[in-house]
Motif scaffolding. Structure first.
Motif, PDB file in Angstrom:
ATOM      1  N   ALA A 134      -2.544  -3.512  17.940  1.00  0.00           N
ATOM      2  CA  ALA A 134      -2.696  -2.576  16.738  1.00  0.00           C
ATOM      3  C   ALA A 134      -1.261  -2.367  16.423  1.00  0.00           C
ATOM      4  N   GLU A 135      -0.298  -2.288  17.044  1.00  0.00           N
ATOM      5  CA  GLU A 135       0.847  -1.830  16.751  1.00  0.00           C
ATOM      6  C   GLU A 135       1.616  -3.126  16.244  1.00  0.00           C
ATOM      7  N   THR A 136       1.146  -4.539  16.522  1.00  0.00           N
ATOM      8  CA  THR A 136       1.886  -5.452  16.109  1.00  0.00           C
ATOM      9  C   THR A 136       1.113  -5.743  14.580  1.00  0.00           C
ATOM     10  N   ILE A 137      -0.067  -5.246  14.264  1.00  0.00           N
ATOM     11  CA  ILE A 137      -0.405  -5.463  13.164  1.00  0.00           C
ATOM     12  C   ILE A 137       0.199  -4.540  12.026  1.00  0.00           C
ATOM     13  N   LEU A 138       0.389  -3.021  12.443  1.00  0.00           N
ATOM     14  CA  LEU A 138       0.991  -2.092  11.764  1.00  0.00           C
ATOM     15  C   LEU A 138       2.393  -2.380  11.367  1.00  0.00           C
ATOM     16  N   ALA A 139       3.032  -3.350  12.294  1.00  0.00           N
ATOM     17  CA  ALA A 139       4.450  -3.449  12.112  1.00  0.00           C
ATOM     18  C   ALA A 139       4.838  -4.999  11.389  1.00  0.00           C
ATOM     19  N   SER A 140       3.927  -5.514  10.931  1.00  0.00           N
ATOM     20  CA  SER A 140       3.976  -6.706  10.389  1.00  0.00           C
ATOM     21  C   SER A 140       4.435  -6.868   9.206  1.00  0.00           C
ATOM     22  N   GLY A 141       4.172  -5.417   8.315  1.00  0.00           N
ATOM     23  CA  GLY A 141       4.787  -5.518   7.029  1.00  0.00           C
ATOM     24  C   GLY A 141       3.559  -5.976   5.865  1.00  0.00           C
ATOM     25  N   ASN A 142       2.435  -6.285   6.499  1.00  0.00           N
ATOM     26  CA  ASN A 142       1.295  -6.592   5.637  1.00  0.00           C
ATOM     27  C   ASN A 142       0.252  -5.498   5.404  1.00  0.00           C
ATOM     28  N   ALA A 143       0.473  -4.876   4.315  1.00  0.00           N
ATOM     29  CA  ALA A 143      -0.370  -3.636   4.173  1.00  0.00           C
ATOM     30  C   ALA A 143      -1.912  -3.887   4.092  1.00  0.00           C
ATOM     31  N   SER A 144      -2.226  -5.058   3.679  1.00  0.00           N
ATOM     32  CA  SER A 144      -3.617  -5.510   3.530  1.00  0.00           C
ATOM     33  C   SER A 144      -4.184  -5.500   4.933  1.00  0.00           C
ATOM     34  N   ARG A 145      -3.450  -6.220   5.957  1.00  0.00           N
ATOM     35  CA  ARG A 145      -3.938  -6.359   7.296  1.00  0.00           C
ATOM     36  C   ARG A 145      -4.052  -4.933   8.036  1.00  0.00           C
ATOM     37  N   ALA A 146      -3.125  -3.920   7.747  1.00  0.00           N
ATOM     38  CA  ALA A 146      -3.261  -2.823   8.236  1.00  0.00           C
ATOM     39  C   ALA A 146      -4.215  -1.993   7.780  1.00  0.00           C
ATOM     40  N   GLU A 147      -4.624  -2.135   6.254  1.00  0.00           N
ATOM     41  CA  GLU A 147      -5.636  -1.210   5.947  1.00  0.00           C
ATOM     42  C   GLU A 147      -7.130  -1.977   6.279  1.00  0.00           C
ATOM     43  N   ALA A 148      -7.085  -3.109   6.564  1.00  0.00           N
ATOM     44  CA  ALA A 148      -8.494  -3.725   7.345  1.00  0.00           C
ATOM     45  C   ALA A 148      -8.621  -3.160   8.677  1.00  0.00           C
ATOM     46  N   LEU A 149      -7.481  -3.215   9.371  1.00  0.00           N
ATOM     47  CA  LEU A 149      -7.441  -2.540  10.714  1.00  0.00           C
ATOM     48  C   LEU A 149      -8.150  -1.168  10.656  1.00  0.00           C
ATOM     49  N   MET A 150      -7.678  -0.094   9.742  1.00  0.00           N
ATOM     50  CA  MET A 150      -8.034   1.146   9.724  1.00  0.00           C
ATOM     51  C   MET A 150      -9.404   1.165   9.382  1.00  0.00           C
ATOM     52  N   ARG A 151      -9.788   0.350   8.391  1.00  0.00           N
ATOM     53  CA  ARG A 151     -11.355   0.336   7.731  1.00  0.00           C
ATOM     54  C   ARG A 151     -12.143  -0.289   9.027  1.00  0.00           C
ATOM     55  N   GLN A 152     -11.663  -1.302   9.727  1.00  0.00           N
ATOM     56  CA  GLN A 152     -12.681  -1.970  10.628  1.00  0.00           C
ATOM     57  C   GLN A 152     -12.857  -0.681  11.737  1.00  0.00           C
ATOM     58  N   TRP A 153     -11.991  -0.047  12.233  1.00  0.00           N
ATOM     59  CA  TRP A 153     -11.904   0.790  13.327  1.00  0.00           C
ATOM     60  C   TRP A 153     -12.725   2.053  13.096  1.00  0.00           C
ATOM     61  N   ILE A 154     -12.287   2.653  11.890  1.00  0.00           N
ATOM     62  CA  ILE A 154     -13.294   4.098  11.542  1.00  0.00           C
ATOM     63  C   ILE A 154     -14.417   3.533  11.211  1.00  0.00           C
ATOM     64  N   GLY A 155     -14.771   2.448  10.533  1.00  0.00           N
ATOM     65  CA  GLY A 155     -16.138   2.014  10.329  1.00  0.00           C
ATOM     66  C   GLY A 155     -16.883   1.740  11.405  1.00  0.00           C
ATOM     67  N   ALA A 156     -16.286   0.992  12.656  1.00  0.00           N
ATOM     68  CA  ALA A 156     -17.057   0.815  13.858  1.00  0.00           C
ATOM     69  C   ALA A 156     -17.344   2.006  14.599  1.00  0.00           C
ATOM     70  N   MET A 157     -16.714   3.253  14.763  1.00  0.00           N
ATOM     71  CA  MET A 157     -16.696   4.104  15.452  1.00  0.00           C
ATOM     72  C   MET A 157     -17.786   5.131  14.657  1.00  0.00           C
TER      73      MET A 157
END
Length: 392
Positions: free
Chosen positions: A134-157
């Motif tokens: 997850a740190e790698t995704i957040l550090a990638s500079g790709n906001a869309s990937r970072a937002e997708a990570l947050m959405r998928q994580w919060i949604g799953a839980m």
């Protein structure tokens, strides 16, 4: 519990998309059992708290919980609300991409429900508790990937535990004025990836998936007396005001209350801080109470008196506020406190900290007495607290 593992191509090419597979595979409701008869004893902390419309509880350390029946019996007798210490954090649930492990969280929730206890969720967005992927995704500079990570994580839980969690700590420890970021926000991987809007976004994501769960902003170092704490309180209040003005679906503020003997306690400042938050229409929870006893003498009796006195003064002040709903300690049992192992919190004499209401023999300590007395003497705001508890 492990979901379907994505292919190597999916992991390398998709990043957050790989996590989406894990999240959706676990999104269906699980049988956590019916809500049982309340287990707490008539002479315990929960019973004293409940008489005033409050709930008392603790964080659950999963290893101790699984291995020690005495700890579980203590939680059954004393607690009306539980929270996972680490088992609902991103690093605990998704340690590797494509892996979704909820066995520890599920086990804790089943225990809580069987004992008629409420359950809190901790925590969805935090600058720590991030697995390397997850740190790698957040550090990638790709906001869309970072937002997708947050959405998928919060949604799953949120989908997995929908209807079973009273309140989620949506964001945790997000203010550090010394970082010199807009709004006093802490410099975190989430802020770097998504900008300051990540806070509002996280609350909206939870509300979209579980509208019945109370949404909490949980924060530390806002209880005692110091110039830097004054700055933090001011930043917190500005942040809350801005969120409410923007229509962010927040319903509670969580005050961790990791109190320390190294700082003075100012009842007036805390009272005003809580009153301002309550005046915004928000409920308040004390989410992680313990006492760092480094400045107290090594003598056990003297140390326990110091811990009990600080606990009582804090709770007497906090429980005067009708908007306060829950009081949770960060564990119950002295040998498990994080304060004895965290380098910056260790006592200079090397003695283990006596930070919690029960000692190494599971005996009630003066801190327990102070908490029990504070609950019994607190004003009865049951009607107000019932109304706030129903407000998600």
């Amino acid at each position: 519990m492990t979901a379907h593992r994505p292919s190597r191509r999916t992991i390398l090419g998709g990043g957050a998309a790989a996590f989406a597979l894990a999240g959706s595979a676990e999104a269906a409701p699980s049988p956590f059992g019916p809500l049982g008869k309340p287990s707490w004893s008539a002479d315990g902390l929960q019973a004293a708290a409940a008489a005033k419309g409050l709930a008392f509880g603790t964080a659950v350390p999963i290893t101790r919980f699984r291995q020690d029946r005495r700890w579980r019996s203590l939680a059954e007798r004393e607690c009306g609300v539980l929270v996972c210490e680490n088992a609902m954090k991103l690093s605990g649930v998704v340690p590797r991409e494509g892996v979704f492990e909820t066995a520890a969280a599920d086990e804790t929730l089943r225990f809580a429900r069987s004992n008629g206890q409420r359950m809190r969720g901790h925590c969805l967005v935090w600058h720590e508790g991030l697995p390397p992927w997850a740190e790698t995704i957040l550090a990638s500079g790709n906001a869309s990937r970072a937002e997708a990570l947050m959405r998928q994580w919060i949604g799953a839980m949120a989908r997995r535990y929908r209807g079973a969690i009273e309140a989620w700590d949506v964001v945790n420890e997000i203010v550090v004025p010394a970082d010199h970021r807009p709004g006093g926000l802490r410099a975190t991987p989430w802020l770097a990836a998504l900008g300051p809007g990540y806070v509002d976004l996280a609350f909206q994501m939870l509300k979209d998936e579980d509208p019945g769960a109370a949404a909490v902003y949980n924060e530390n170092d806002c209880e005692q007396k110091a110039d830097w704490i004054d700055e933090r309180r001011s930043a917190i209040l500005r942040l809350l005001e801005g969120m409410l003005k923007r229509g962010v679906p927040i319903s509670r503020f969580g005050m961790q209350a990791h109190l320390t003997s190294t700082l003075p306690f100012d009842e007036t400042k805390l009272r005003l801080f809580l009153r301002e938050i309550a005046g915004m229409g928000l409920a308040i929870e004390i989410t992680e109470l313990d006492i760092d006893d480094r400045a107290f003498p090594p003598d056990v009796a003297a140390r326990d008196r110091g811990v009990a006195d600080l606990t009582r003064r804090f709770l007497d002040t906090a429980l005067d506020e009708a908007a306060v709903l829950n009081v949770l300690t960060w564990d119950l049992y002295d040998p498990d406190t994080w304060l004895s192992v965290y380098p910056a919190r260790k006592r200079p004499d090397g003695l283990p900290q006596r930070a919690l209401p029960f000692d190494a023999e599971y005996r009630r300590k003066p801190m327990w007495d102070a908490m029990h007395a504070a609950f019994r003497s607190a004003p009865d705001y049951s009607a107000t607290r019932q109304r706030l508890r129903a407000k998600a």
